[in-house]
Design a protein around this motif. Structure first.
Motif, short mmCIF file in Angstrom:
data_model
loop_
_atom_site.label_atom_id
_atom_site.label_comp_id
_atom_site.label_asym_id
_atom_site.label_seq_id
_atom_site.Cartn_x
_atom_site.Cartn_y
_atom_site.Cartn_z
N LEU A 108 0.93 -1.14 0.19
CA LEU A 108 -0.12 -0.10 0.10
C LEU A 108 0.97 1.21 0.21
O LEU A 108 2.02 1.39 0.64
CB LEU A 108 -0.92 0.01 1.18
CG LEU A 108 -2.03 -0.91 1.37
CD1 LEU A 108 -2.76 -0.95 2.82
CD2 LEU A 108 -2.98 -0.82 0.37
N GLY A 109 0.36 2.30 -0.53
CA GLY A 109 1.00 3.52 -0.53
C GLY A 109 0.93 4.22 0.61
O GLY A 109 0.15 3.88 1.77
N ASP A 110 1.77 5.23 0.95
CA ASP A 110 1.79 6.00 2.15
C ASP A 110 0.47 6.66 2.35
O ASP A 110 -0.12 7.43 1.55
CB ASP A 110 2.87 7.01 2.11
CG ASP A 110 4.36 6.39 2.34
OD1 ASP A 110 4.20 5.11 2.38
OD2 ASP A 110 5.15 7.12 1.95
N SER A 111 -0.01 6.64 3.39
CA SER A 111 -1.21 7.75 3.90
C SER A 111 -2.52 7.24 2.81
O SER A 111 -3.24 8.32 2.76
CB SER A 111 -0.80 8.99 3.77
OG SER A 111 0.13 9.36 4.88
N CYS A 112 -2.54 6.04 2.52
CA CYS A 112 -3.61 5.95 1.65
C CYS A 112 -4.98 5.31 2.13
O CYS A 112 -5.88 5.38 1.72
CB CYS A 112 -3.18 4.79 0.52
SG CYS A 112 -2.93 3.06 1.05
N ALA A 113 -5.11 4.73 3.32
CA ALA A 113 -6.03 4.33 4.28
C ALA A 113 -6.57 5.10 5.30
O ALA A 113 -5.84 5.95 5.77
CB ALA A 113 -5.68 3.09 4.82
N ASP A 114 -7.93 5.03 5.50
CA ASP A 114 -8.66 5.85 6.15
C ASP A 114 -8.58 4.99 7.88
O ASP A 114 -8.51 5.73 8.89
CB ASP A 114 -10.11 5.94 6.05
CG ASP A 114 -10.15 6.88 4.88
OD1 ASP A 114 -9.92 7.88 4.72
OD2 ASP A 114 -11.08 6.21 4.04
N GLY A 115 -8.42 3.79 7.74
CA GLY A 115 -7.97 3.24 8.90
C GLY A 115 -7.60 1.73 8.96
O GLY A 115 -7.26 1.20 7.76
N ALA A 116 -7.41 1.24 9.91
CA ALA A 116 -6.85 -0.11 9.92
C ALA A 116 -7.28 -0.99 10.79
O ALA A 116 -7.43 -0.45 11.93
CB ALA A 116 -5.33 -0.22 9.83
N THR A 117 -7.47 -2.58 10.69
CA THR A 117 -7.87 -3.19 12.02
C THR A 117 -6.94 -4.43 11.96
O THR A 117 -6.24 -4.67 11.00
CB THR A 117 -9.40 -3.74 11.71
OG1 THR A 117 -9.54 -4.41 10.35
CG2 THR A 117 -10.33 -2.76 11.88
N CYS A 118 -6.85 -5.13 12.85
CA CYS A 118 -5.90 -6.33 12.85
C CYS A 118 -6.50 -7.33 14.28
O CYS A 118 -6.72 -6.59 15.40
CB CYS A 118 -4.51 -5.97 13.55
SG CYS A 118 -3.41 -7.33 13.45
N GLY A 119 -6.83 -8.48 14.05
CA GLY A 119 -7.48 -9.25 15.08
C GLY A 119 -6.73 -10.48 15.46
O GLY A 119 -6.26 -11.26 14.69
N PHE A 120 -6.10 -10.54 16.70
CA PHE A 120 -5.49 -11.44 17.39
C PHE A 120 -4.16 -12.01 16.51
O PHE A 120 -3.72 -13.16 16.28
CB PHE A 120 -6.38 -12.70 17.44
CG PHE A 120 -7.59 -12.41 18.28
CD1 PHE A 120 -7.43 -12.42 19.69
CD2 PHE A 120 -8.88 -12.62 17.83
CE1 PHE A 120 -8.58 -11.92 20.33
CE2 PHE A 120 -10.03 -12.23 18.47
CZ PHE A 120 -9.69 -12.13 19.87
N ALA A 121 -3.50 -11.05 15.99
CA ALA A 121 -2.11 -11.16 15.19
C ALA A 121 -0.87 -10.62 15.66
O ALA A 121 0.05 -10.88 15.20
CB ALA A 121 -2.64 -10.84 13.73
N LEU A 122 -1.20 -9.75 16.70
CA LEU A 122 0.18 -8.98 17.00
C LEU A 122 1.18 -10.05 17.68
O LEU A 122 2.39 -9.81 17.35
CB LEU A 122 -0.06 -7.98 18.36
CG LEU A 122 -1.04 -6.95 18.12
CD1 LEU A 122 -1.12 -6.00 19.15
CD2 LEU A 122 -0.33 -6.19 16.76
N ARG A 123 0.86 -11.19 18.15
CA ARG A 123 1.91 -12.14 18.72
C ARG A 123 2.47 -12.93 17.45
O ARG A 123 3.23 -13.79 17.75
CB ARG A 123 1.37 -12.68 19.60
CG ARG A 123 -0.08 -13.67 19.31
CD ARG A 123 -0.76 -13.74 20.71
NE ARG A 123 -2.31 -13.78 20.20
CZ ARG A 123 -2.88 -15.10 20.45
NH1 ARG A 123 -2.12 -16.22 20.33
NH2 ARG A 123 -4.08 -15.09 19.96
N ASN A 124 1.77 -12.84 16.45
CA ASN A 124 2.20 -13.79 15.32
C ASN A 124 3.11 -12.92 14.20
O ASN A 124 3.45 -13.74 13.33
CB ASN A 124 0.92 -14.14 14.50
CG ASN A 124 0.33 -15.07 15.33
OD1 ASN A 124 0.66 -15.98 16.02
ND2 ASN A 124 -1.26 -15.07 15.07
#
Length: 229
Positions: A108-124
């Protein structure tokens, strides 16, 4: 119970990809059973916590089978999912576009998304701080992130019960319904996860202001939200 060896660096990336490829066909079933269906409610709460207007473009990182993508689209957002595991993407149940990609190197390009989600993946991921830095790169200023992750209850009785359930019951049930080795690894992988206060510090250092974390499910999970400064 035998100790689980936790890999790091490139070995971790390969191990995580292989593990999720193997459990993809029954991943959703096991999740619903393990959380008594509460994981659906937690994702909806995380989507609401984004506080973004309908039509916003939201990147779901480590999207798995598309649970977050479906909730994002139901809320009127435009979702696009990214996951390291091709098996998870093949098993996905969502109309959102999906891309095979490492969470630390999003196409993805810089600053192209309005938001982001992530589910149960930080430890992966191989590097939690690098993940937040990558989210800061792709989310525009004023954009929002909502991260759903496991947590530990504060109250001692709940903490003890959670420890037994998460480290004993989860591997047993996961082994019956899916891959035993994978569901021994997943509880053990919480060792990778920084403490809640440390996570908030990592988010702020990456460029996210007003970072906060709310416990859900009697403290078994947390929803971390923040705004791109």
């Amino acid at each position: 119970m035998a100790r689980v060896t936790l890999p790091s660096g490139d070995d971790k990336v390969r191990a995580v990809r292989s593990m999720f490829d193997s459990i993809a066909p029954r991943y959703d079933l096991v999740n619903r059973v393990m959380t008594f269906g509460l994981d659906v409610r937690w994702r909806r709460r995380a989507v609401r916590a984004l506080s973004l207007p309908p039509g916003s473009l939201v990147a779901d990182v480590a999207c798995g089978t598309g649970d977050f993508c479906r909730e994002l689209e139901a809320a009127g957002h435009r979702a696009v999912g990214f996951d390291l595991s091709r098996g998870m993407l093949v098993a996905a149940r969502t109309r959102a576009p999906l891309v095979e990609a490492d969470a630390l190197r999003l196409p993805l390009g810089d600053s192209c998304a309005d938001g982001a989600t992530c589910g149960f993946a930080l430890r992966n991921v191989a590097d939690v701080a690098a993940l937040f830095a990558e989210l800061a790169r792709v989310v525009r200023r004023g954009g929002r992130i909502a991260i759903l992750e496991v947590a530990t209850p504060r109250a001692a009785p709940l903490r003890a019960a959670h420890r037994v359930y998460f480290h004993r019951v989860v591997p047993l049930v996961g082994g019956l319904l899916s891959e035993r080795a994978a569901y021994r690894y997943l509880p053990a992988s919480t060792a990778y996860l920084p403490a809640r206060d440390e996570l908030l510090g990592i988010a702020r250092a990456a460029g996210f202001s007003d970072a906060s974390s709310a416990l859900v499910g009697l403290g078994a999970a947390q929803v971390l939200t923040a705004t791109r400064a």
